[in-house]
Design an enzyme around this catalytic site. Structure first.
Site, PDB file in Angstrom:
ATOM      1  N   TYR A  42       0.825  -1.219   0.000  1.00 50.06           N
ATOM      2  CA  TYR A  42       0.000   0.000   0.000  1.00 50.06           C
ATOM      3  C   TYR A  42       0.856   1.266   0.000  1.00 50.06           C
ATOM      4  CZ  TYR A  42      -1.664   3.559   3.363  1.00 50.06           C
ATOM      5  OH  TYR A  42      -1.896   4.713   4.066  1.00 50.06           O
TER       6      TYR A  42
ATOM      7  N   PHE B 227       1.357   9.287  -5.996  1.00 48.91           N
ATOM      8  CA  PHE B 227       1.606  10.723  -5.846  1.00 48.91           C
ATOM      9  C   PHE B 227       2.646  11.201  -6.853  1.00 48.91           C
ATOM     10  CE2 PHE B 227      -0.278  10.038  -1.609  1.00 48.91           C
ATOM     11  CZ  PHE B 227      -1.189  11.091  -1.598  1.00 48.91           C
TER      12      PHE B 227
ATOM     13  N   GLY C 234       2.803   1.627  -3.279  1.00 46.71           N
ATOM     14  CA  GLY C 234       1.888   1.985  -4.357  1.00 46.71           C
ATOM     15  C   GLY C 234       1.426   3.420  -4.270  1.00 46.71           C
ATOM     16  N   CYS C 235       1.161   3.903  -3.052  1.00 46.81           N
ATOM     17  CA  CYS C 235       0.734   5.293  -2.885  1.00 46.81           C
ATOM     18  C   CYS C 235       1.854   6.268  -3.229  1.00 46.81           C
ATOM     19  CB  CYS C 235       0.248   5.519  -1.458  1.00 46.81           C
ATOM     20  SG  CYS C 235      -1.383   4.833  -1.120  1.00 46.81           S
ATOM     21  N   ARG C 236       3.080   5.912  -2.871  1.00 47.02           N
ATOM     22  CA  ARG C 236       4.204   6.765  -3.263  1.00 47.02           C
ATOM     23  C   ARG C 236       4.224   6.921  -4.781  1.00 47.02           C
ATOM     24  NH1 ARG C 236      10.671   5.242  -2.999  1.00 47.02           N
ATOM     25  NH2 ARG C 236      11.374   7.071  -4.216  1.00 47.02           N
TER      26      ARG C 236
END
Length: 420
Positions: A381, A389, A384-386
Protein backbone atom coordinates in the site's frame (compact mmCIF):
# COMPACT_ATOMS: atom_id res chain seq x y z
CA UNK A 1 5.89 -23.51 -21.30
CA UNK A 2 7.44 -23.07 -17.82
CA UNK A 3 5.64 -21.01 -15.22
CA UNK A 4 8.34 -18.34 -15.15
CA UNK A 5 8.08 -18.01 -18.93
CA UNK A 6 4.34 -17.46 -18.59
CA UNK A 7 5.01 -14.46 -16.36
CA UNK A 8 7.72 -13.19 -18.66
CA UNK A 9 5.29 -13.43 -21.54
CA UNK A 10 2.78 -11.26 -19.69
CA UNK A 11 5.14 -8.39 -18.90
CA UNK A 12 7.55 -8.72 -21.80
CA UNK A 13 11.03 -10.14 -22.07
CA UNK A 14 12.57 -6.68 -21.74
CA UNK A 15 11.25 -6.00 -18.22
CA UNK A 16 14.17 -5.54 -15.75
CA UNK A 17 12.77 -8.25 -13.49
CA UNK A 18 13.73 -11.86 -12.85
CA UNK A 19 10.95 -14.41 -12.46
CA UNK A 20 11.41 -17.64 -10.55
CA UNK A 21 8.85 -20.31 -9.75
CA UNK A 22 8.36 -23.25 -7.43
CA UNK A 23 8.84 -25.58 -10.41
CA UNK A 24 12.47 -24.46 -10.67
CA UNK A 25 11.99 -22.34 -13.80
CA UNK A 26 13.60 -18.93 -14.23
CA UNK A 27 13.00 -16.20 -16.80
CA UNK A 28 13.32 -12.47 -17.36
CA UNK A 29 16.52 -10.60 -16.60
CA UNK A 30 18.54 -13.15 -14.68
CA UNK A 31 20.14 -11.95 -11.42
CA UNK A 32 18.24 -8.67 -11.66
CA UNK A 33 17.90 -6.46 -8.58
CA UNK A 34 14.14 -7.03 -8.77
CA UNK A 35 12.71 -10.53 -8.54
CA UNK A 36 9.26 -12.06 -8.40
CA UNK A 37 8.96 -15.56 -6.96
CA UNK A 38 5.84 -17.57 -7.76
CA UNK A 39 5.71 -19.80 -4.70
CA UNK A 40 2.46 -21.61 -5.41
CA UNK A 41 0.24 -22.44 -8.39
CA UNK A 42 -2.55 -20.61 -6.57
CA UNK A 43 -0.88 -17.31 -7.45
CA UNK A 44 -2.21 -17.89 -10.96
CA UNK A 45 -5.73 -18.39 -9.66
CA UNK A 46 -5.72 -14.92 -8.12
CA UNK A 47 -4.28 -13.39 -11.28
CA UNK A 48 -6.84 -15.06 -13.53
CA UNK A 49 -9.93 -14.47 -11.40
CA UNK A 50 -9.17 -10.97 -10.02
CA UNK A 51 -9.23 -7.78 -12.10
CA UNK A 52 -5.98 -5.97 -12.86
CA UNK A 53 -3.54 -5.33 -10.03
CA UNK A 54 -5.96 -6.71 -7.41
CA UNK A 55 -5.02 -10.27 -8.36
CA UNK A 56 -1.34 -9.50 -7.96
CA UNK A 57 -2.03 -7.92 -4.58
CA UNK A 58 -4.08 -10.88 -3.37
CA UNK A 59 -1.39 -13.33 -4.42
CA UNK A 60 1.27 -11.27 -2.62
CA UNK A 61 -0.71 -10.73 0.59
CA UNK A 62 -1.64 -14.42 0.73
CA UNK A 63 2.01 -15.42 0.34
CA UNK A 64 1.60 -17.29 -2.94
CA UNK A 65 3.83 -14.72 -4.62
CA UNK A 66 6.90 -13.05 -3.14
CA UNK A 67 9.14 -10.16 -4.15
CA UNK A 68 12.78 -9.28 -3.68
CA UNK A 69 14.23 -5.82 -4.10
CA UNK A 70 12.64 -2.45 -3.52
CA UNK A 71 8.85 -2.77 -3.64
CA UNK A 72 8.34 0.75 -4.99
CA UNK A 73 10.72 0.17 -7.90
CA UNK A 74 9.09 -3.17 -8.68
CA UNK A 75 5.62 -1.61 -8.71
CA UNK A 76 6.81 1.19 -10.93
CA UNK A 77 7.98 -1.38 -13.45
CA UNK A 78 5.00 -3.73 -13.26
CA UNK A 79 1.81 -1.94 -12.17
CA UNK A 80 0.96 -0.43 -15.52
CA UNK A 81 1.57 -3.75 -17.26
CA UNK A 82 -0.63 -5.69 -14.84
CA UNK A 83 -3.43 -3.09 -14.94
CA UNK A 84 -3.50 -3.31 -18.71
CA UNK A 85 -3.83 -7.10 -18.68
CA UNK A 86 -6.60 -7.89 -21.17
CA UNK A 87 -8.91 -10.86 -21.58
CA UNK A 88 -6.61 -12.04 -24.35
CA UNK A 89 -3.66 -11.88 -21.95
CA UNK A 90 -5.57 -14.03 -19.48
CA UNK A 91 -6.29 -16.55 -22.21
CA UNK A 92 -2.59 -16.64 -23.05
CA UNK A 93 -1.84 -17.29 -19.39
CA UNK A 94 -4.37 -20.11 -19.32
CA UNK A 95 -2.98 -21.55 -22.55
CA UNK A 96 0.49 -21.48 -21.07
CA UNK A 97 -0.48 -23.69 -18.15
CA UNK A 98 -3.14 -25.92 -19.71
CA UNK A 99 -0.78 -28.86 -20.09
CA UNK A 100 0.17 -28.88 -16.41
CA UNK A 101 -2.50 -30.74 -14.36
CA UNK A 102 -1.40 -29.05 -11.13
CA UNK A 103 -1.64 -25.58 -12.60
CA UNK A 104 -4.85 -26.38 -14.44
CA UNK A 105 -6.44 -27.46 -11.17
CA UNK A 106 -5.22 -24.36 -9.32
CA UNK A 107 -6.43 -21.94 -11.98
CA UNK A 108 -9.85 -23.59 -12.19
CA UNK A 109 -10.37 -23.02 -8.46
CA UNK A 110 -11.54 -19.55 -7.41
CA UNK A 111 -9.83 -18.82 -4.10
CA UNK A 112 -11.26 -16.82 -1.23
CA UNK A 113 -9.48 -13.48 -0.72
CA UNK A 114 -6.88 -13.28 2.07
CA UNK A 115 -8.37 -12.63 5.53
CA UNK A 116 -6.96 -9.08 5.56
CA UNK A 117 -9.52 -8.11 2.90
CA UNK A 118 -12.56 -6.24 4.20
CA UNK A 119 -16.06 -7.25 3.12
CA UNK A 120 -18.11 -4.06 3.39
CA UNK A 121 -20.97 -5.30 1.22
CA UNK A 122 -22.82 -3.45 -1.48
CA UNK A 123 -25.28 -1.49 0.63
CA UNK A 124 -23.90 1.93 -0.26
CA UNK A 125 -26.75 3.73 1.48
CA UNK A 126 -25.35 2.46 4.82
CA UNK A 127 -21.91 3.87 4.06
CA UNK A 128 -20.69 6.48 6.57
CA UNK A 129 -23.16 5.76 9.32
CA UNK A 130 -21.49 6.26 12.69
CA UNK A 131 -21.33 2.53 13.33
CA UNK A 132 -19.89 1.67 9.91
CA UNK A 133 -17.41 4.56 10.03
CA UNK A 134 -16.22 3.34 13.42
CA UNK A 135 -15.60 -0.15 12.00
CA UNK A 136 -13.79 1.21 8.95
CA UNK A 137 -11.55 3.45 11.05
CA UNK A 138 -10.82 0.64 13.50
CA UNK A 139 -9.80 -1.65 10.63
CA UNK A 140 -7.13 0.77 9.50
CA UNK A 141 -5.95 2.53 12.65
CA UNK A 142 -6.39 -0.08 15.39
CA UNK A 143 -3.67 -2.29 13.93
CA UNK A 144 -1.05 -1.82 16.64
CA UNK A 145 0.35 1.36 18.16
CA UNK A 146 3.75 -0.33 18.31
CA UNK A 147 3.57 -1.09 14.60
CA UNK A 148 2.72 2.52 13.84
CA UNK A 149 5.61 3.72 16.02
CA UNK A 150 8.00 1.74 13.83
CA UNK A 151 6.47 2.95 10.57
CA UNK A 152 5.73 6.60 11.36
CA UNK A 153 8.68 7.38 13.61
CA UNK A 154 8.71 9.53 16.78
CA UNK A 155 6.23 12.11 15.44
CA UNK A 156 3.45 9.47 15.13
CA UNK A 157 2.11 11.67 12.34
CA UNK A 158 0.18 9.62 9.81
CA UNK A 159 -0.45 12.41 7.33
CA UNK A 160 1.55 14.14 4.62
CA UNK A 161 4.61 15.95 5.93
CA UNK A 162 5.81 19.25 4.48
CA UNK A 163 9.52 19.37 3.66
CA UNK A 164 10.98 22.85 4.26
CA UNK A 165 14.10 22.08 2.22
CA UNK A 166 15.65 19.27 0.20
CA UNK A 167 17.70 17.83 3.03
CA UNK A 168 14.97 17.81 5.68
CA UNK A 169 14.35 14.59 7.58
CA UNK A 170 10.91 13.02 7.96
CA UNK A 171 10.69 14.24 11.57
CA UNK A 172 11.67 17.78 10.59
CA UNK A 173 9.07 17.72 7.82
CA UNK A 174 6.31 16.52 10.16
CA UNK A 175 7.13 19.28 12.65
CA UNK A 176 7.09 21.79 9.80
CA UNK A 177 3.68 20.48 8.64
CA UNK A 178 2.10 20.96 12.06
CA UNK A 179 3.71 24.37 12.34
CA UNK A 180 2.46 25.37 8.90
CA UNK A 181 -1.09 24.43 9.91
CA UNK A 182 -0.75 26.36 13.18
CA UNK A 183 0.50 29.47 11.36
CA UNK A 184 -2.22 29.30 8.73
CA UNK A 185 -4.74 29.13 11.57
CA UNK A 186 -2.96 32.04 13.32
CA UNK A 187 -2.86 30.16 16.63
CA UNK A 188 -2.03 32.19 19.73
CA UNK A 189 -1.86 31.46 23.45
CA UNK A 190 -5.27 30.85 24.96
CA UNK A 191 -7.04 30.15 21.66
CA UNK A 192 -9.25 27.06 21.46
CA UNK A 193 -8.48 24.58 18.67
CA UNK A 194 -10.62 21.64 17.57
CA UNK A 195 -8.68 18.98 15.63
CA UNK A 196 -11.05 16.46 14.04
CA UNK A 197 -9.63 13.08 13.10
CA UNK A 198 -6.66 13.89 15.34
CA UNK A 199 -4.84 10.56 15.03
CA UNK A 200 -2.24 10.12 17.77
CA UNK A 201 -2.56 13.76 18.81
CA UNK A 202 0.34 15.30 16.92
CA UNK A 203 -1.43 18.54 15.98
CA UNK A 204 -3.08 18.82 19.39
CA UNK A 205 0.24 18.53 21.22
CA UNK A 206 2.01 20.85 18.78
CA UNK A 207 -0.65 23.55 19.24
CA UNK A 208 -0.42 23.26 23.03
CA UNK A 209 3.36 22.99 23.29
CA UNK A 210 4.44 25.50 20.65
CA UNK A 211 1.57 28.03 20.76
CA UNK A 212 -0.05 27.72 24.18
CA UNK A 213 -3.42 26.92 22.58
CA UNK A 214 -6.11 24.88 24.33
CA UNK A 215 -6.54 21.98 21.93
CA UNK A 216 -9.17 19.25 21.74
CA UNK A 217 -8.68 16.31 19.38
CA UNK A 218 -11.22 13.61 18.53
CA UNK A 219 -10.70 10.25 16.82
CA UNK A 220 -12.77 7.15 16.15
CA UNK A 221 -9.77 4.95 16.93
CA UNK A 222 -9.71 3.80 20.54
CA UNK A 223 -6.04 2.81 20.32
CA UNK A 224 -5.11 6.24 18.98
CA UNK A 225 -6.98 8.03 21.76
CA UNK A 226 -5.37 5.92 24.48
CA UNK A 227 -1.88 6.42 23.05
CA UNK A 228 -2.43 10.18 22.64
CA UNK A 229 -3.74 10.74 26.16
CA UNK A 230 -0.73 8.93 27.59
CA UNK A 231 1.66 10.97 25.41
CA UNK A 232 -0.05 14.21 26.43
CA UNK A 233 0.33 13.35 30.12
CA UNK A 234 3.98 12.36 29.68
CA UNK A 235 4.66 15.66 27.90
CA UNK A 236 3.10 17.64 30.74
CA UNK A 237 0.43 19.10 28.46
CA UNK A 238 -2.71 17.81 30.16
CA UNK A 239 -3.77 21.32 31.21
CA UNK A 240 -3.92 22.41 27.56
CA UNK A 241 -4.43 19.31 25.39
CA UNK A 242 -7.01 16.52 25.31
CA UNK A 243 -7.85 13.67 22.92
CA UNK A 244 -11.20 11.90 23.08
CA UNK A 245 -12.37 8.64 21.53
CA UNK A 246 -15.33 10.32 19.85
CA UNK A 247 -17.05 10.83 16.50
CA UNK A 248 -16.53 14.43 15.39
CA UNK A 249 -20.31 14.71 14.96
CA UNK A 250 -20.70 14.21 18.71
CA UNK A 251 -18.45 17.07 19.85
CA UNK A 252 -20.71 19.10 22.16
CA UNK A 253 -18.58 22.24 22.49
CA UNK A 254 -18.68 25.19 20.13
CA UNK A 255 -17.13 28.63 19.64
CA UNK A 256 -13.69 27.32 18.73
CA UNK A 257 -11.18 29.90 17.55
CA UNK A 258 -9.76 27.51 14.94
CA UNK A 259 -10.39 24.06 13.50
CA UNK A 260 -7.98 21.70 11.78
CA UNK A 261 -8.96 18.63 9.80
CA UNK A 262 -5.82 16.74 8.80
CA UNK A 263 -6.52 13.51 6.94
CA UNK A 264 -10.18 13.03 7.90
CA UNK A 265 -12.07 14.25 4.83
CA UNK A 266 -11.08 11.11 2.88
CA UNK A 267 -13.30 9.13 5.27
CA UNK A 268 -16.34 11.43 5.12
CA UNK A 269 -17.89 10.52 1.75
CA UNK A 270 -18.99 12.83 -1.03
CA UNK A 271 -22.66 12.82 -0.01
CA UNK A 272 -21.75 13.91 3.52
CA UNK A 273 -19.42 16.79 2.65
CA UNK A 274 -22.12 19.50 2.97
CA UNK A 275 -23.06 18.31 6.46
CA UNK A 276 -19.39 17.85 7.40
CA UNK A 277 -18.28 21.35 6.47
CA UNK A 278 -21.54 22.75 7.79
CA UNK A 279 -20.88 21.15 11.17
CA UNK A 280 -17.35 22.56 11.32
CA UNK A 281 -18.59 26.00 10.28
CA UNK A 282 -21.16 25.89 13.06
CA UNK A 283 -18.51 25.04 15.69
CA UNK A 284 -16.31 27.99 14.74
CA UNK A 285 -16.36 31.54 16.08
CA UNK A 286 -16.92 34.38 13.61
CA UNK A 287 -13.48 35.32 12.29
CA UNK A 288 -12.16 31.83 13.00
CA UNK A 289 -10.19 29.84 10.47
CA UNK A 290 -10.50 26.22 9.34
CA UNK A 291 -7.72 24.29 7.61
CA UNK A 292 -8.69 21.19 5.61
CA UNK A 293 -5.78 18.90 4.68
CA UNK A 294 -6.73 15.84 2.65
CA UNK A 295 -5.82 13.52 -0.19
CA UNK A 296 -7.55 14.48 -3.43
CA UNK A 297 -7.72 13.19 -6.97
CA UNK A 298 -6.93 15.06 -10.14
CA UNK A 299 -10.52 15.83 -11.03
CA UNK A 300 -14.08 14.59 -10.61
CA UNK A 301 -14.38 12.79 -13.93
CA UNK A 302 -14.08 9.33 -12.34
CA UNK A 303 -16.01 7.82 -9.42
CA UNK A 304 -14.73 8.99 -6.03
CA UNK A 305 -14.59 5.46 -4.67
CA UNK A 306 -13.07 2.37 -6.30
CA UNK A 307 -15.11 -0.36 -4.66
CA UNK A 308 -13.06 -3.18 -6.14
CA UNK A 309 -9.63 -1.63 -5.72
CA UNK A 310 -6.87 -2.78 -3.40
CA UNK A 311 -6.94 0.36 -1.23
CA UNK A 312 -10.67 0.15 -0.57
CA UNK A 313 -10.59 -3.58 0.13
CA UNK A 314 -7.48 -3.72 2.29
CA UNK A 315 -6.60 -0.29 3.65
CA UNK A 316 -9.32 2.38 3.68
CA UNK A 317 -12.76 0.75 3.60
CA UNK A 318 -15.36 3.23 2.32
CA UNK A 319 -12.68 5.83 1.60
CA UNK A 320 -13.64 8.44 -1.00
CA UNK A 321 -11.42 10.96 -2.76
CA UNK A 322 -12.72 14.12 -4.40
CA UNK A 323 -11.13 16.70 -6.66
CA UNK A 324 -9.76 19.85 -5.01
CA UNK A 325 -12.32 21.99 -6.78
CA UNK A 326 -15.20 20.08 -5.21
CA UNK A 327 -13.63 20.30 -1.74
CA UNK A 328 -13.31 24.07 -2.06
CA UNK A 329 -16.82 24.41 -3.48
CA UNK A 330 -18.34 22.46 -0.59
CA UNK A 331 -16.40 24.53 1.94
CA UNK A 332 -17.54 27.70 0.22
CA UNK A 333 -21.18 26.60 0.14
CA UNK A 334 -21.00 25.77 3.86
CA UNK A 335 -20.11 29.40 4.57
CA UNK A 336 -16.32 29.45 4.52
CA UNK A 337 -14.56 32.09 2.49
CA UNK A 338 -11.63 30.36 0.75
CA UNK A 339 -8.42 32.28 1.36
CA UNK A 340 -5.63 29.91 0.32
CA UNK A 341 -4.94 26.46 -1.11
CA UNK A 342 -1.83 24.54 -2.06
CA UNK A 343 -0.96 21.11 -3.43
CA UNK A 344 1.62 19.11 -1.45
CA UNK A 345 1.64 16.12 -3.81
CA UNK A 346 5.43 15.78 -4.03
CA UNK A 347 5.70 16.11 -0.27
CA UNK A 348 3.45 13.10 0.24
CA UNK A 349 5.61 11.00 -2.09
CA UNK A 350 8.61 11.86 0.07
CA UNK A 351 6.66 11.15 3.25
CA UNK A 352 5.73 7.69 1.98
CA UNK A 353 9.33 7.04 0.97
CA UNK A 354 10.28 7.63 4.61
CA UNK A 355 7.52 5.36 5.93
CA UNK A 356 8.52 2.58 3.50
CA UNK A 357 12.11 2.88 4.66
CA UNK A 358 11.01 2.66 8.30
CA UNK A 359 8.90 -0.45 7.65
CA UNK A 360 11.73 -2.20 5.84
CA UNK A 361 14.09 -1.37 8.72
CA UNK A 362 11.66 -2.99 11.20
CA UNK A 363 10.32 -5.71 8.92
CA UNK A 364 10.96 -8.74 11.14
CA UNK A 365 9.56 -6.94 14.19
CA UNK A 366 6.54 -5.75 12.24
CA UNK A 367 5.76 -9.28 11.03
CA UNK A 368 6.01 -10.56 14.58
CA UNK A 369 3.71 -7.78 15.82
CA UNK A 370 0.87 -7.79 13.25
CA UNK A 371 1.43 -10.91 11.14
CA UNK A 372 3.03 -11.28 7.74
CA UNK A 373 -0.18 -10.75 5.77
CA UNK A 374 -0.89 -7.36 7.37
CA UNK A 375 2.74 -6.30 7.06
CA UNK A 376 2.62 -7.20 3.36
CA UNK A 377 -0.54 -5.11 2.94
CA UNK A 378 1.28 -2.10 4.34
CA UNK A 379 4.43 -2.59 2.29
CA UNK A 380 2.38 -2.83 -0.89
CA UNK A 381 0.00 0.00 0.00
CA UNK A 382 2.66 2.55 0.94
CA UNK A 383 4.90 1.79 -2.03
CA UNK A 384 1.89 1.99 -4.36
CA UNK A 385 0.73 5.29 -2.89
CA UNK A 386 4.20 6.76 -3.26
CA UNK A 387 4.03 5.86 -6.94
CA UNK A 388 0.52 7.34 -7.18
CA UNK A 389 1.61 10.72 -5.85
CA UNK A 390 4.70 10.81 -8.05
CA UNK A 391 2.66 10.02 -11.18
CA UNK A 392 -0.10 12.50 -10.23
CA UNK A 393 -2.79 9.85 -9.88
CA UNK A 394 -3.56 11.40 -6.48
CA UNK A 395 -2.76 14.71 -4.81
CA UNK A 396 -2.77 16.33 -1.37
CA UNK A 397 -4.39 19.71 -0.85
CA UNK A 398 -4.49 22.10 2.07
CA UNK A 399 -7.41 24.50 1.83
CA UNK A 400 -7.76 27.40 4.26
CA UNK A 401 -11.17 28.94 4.90
CA UNK A 402 -12.42 31.63 7.24
CA UNK A 403 -15.81 32.24 8.84
CA UNK A 404 -16.54 35.91 8.25
CA UNK A 405 -17.71 37.99 11.17
CA UNK A 406 -20.99 39.93 11.28
CA UNK A 407 -19.44 42.81 9.32
CA UNK A 408 -18.16 40.51 6.60
CA UNK A 409 -14.56 40.86 7.71
CA UNK A 410 -12.10 37.98 7.54
CA UNK A 411 -9.36 39.32 9.80
CA UNK A 412 -6.77 37.99 7.37
CA UNK A 413 -3.47 39.73 6.57
CA UNK A 414 -3.16 41.41 3.18
CA UNK A 415 -0.65 38.74 2.16
CA UNK A 416 0.00 35.25 3.62
CA UNK A 417 2.23 35.55 6.68
CA UNK A 418 2.91 31.90 7.40
CA UNK A 419 6.07 31.52 5.31
CA UNK A 420 6.86 28.50 3.15
Amino acid sequence: MTLAKVFEGLVGAGAPVEFTAYDGSRAGLLDADLRVDVKSPYALSYLVHSPGALGLARAYVAGHLDTHGDMYTLLREMTQLMDSMTVRDRLRLLTGVIDDPLLRGAVSRRLEPPPQEVRTGRTSWWRHTKRRDAKAISHHYDVSNTFYEWVLGPSMAYTCACYPHEGATLEEAQFHKFDLVAKKLALKPGMRLLDVGCGWGGMVMHAAREYGARALGVTLSKQQAEWAQKAIAEAGLSDLAEVRHLDYRDVPEGDFDAISSIGLTEHIGKANLPAYFGFLHGRLKPGGRMLNHCITRQDNAQPSIRKGGFINRYVFPDGELEGPGLIQSEMNDAGFEIRHQENLREHYARTLEGWCRNLDAHWDEAVAEVGEGTARVWRLYMAGCRLGFELNWIQLHQVLGVKLDDRGEAGMPLRPDWGV
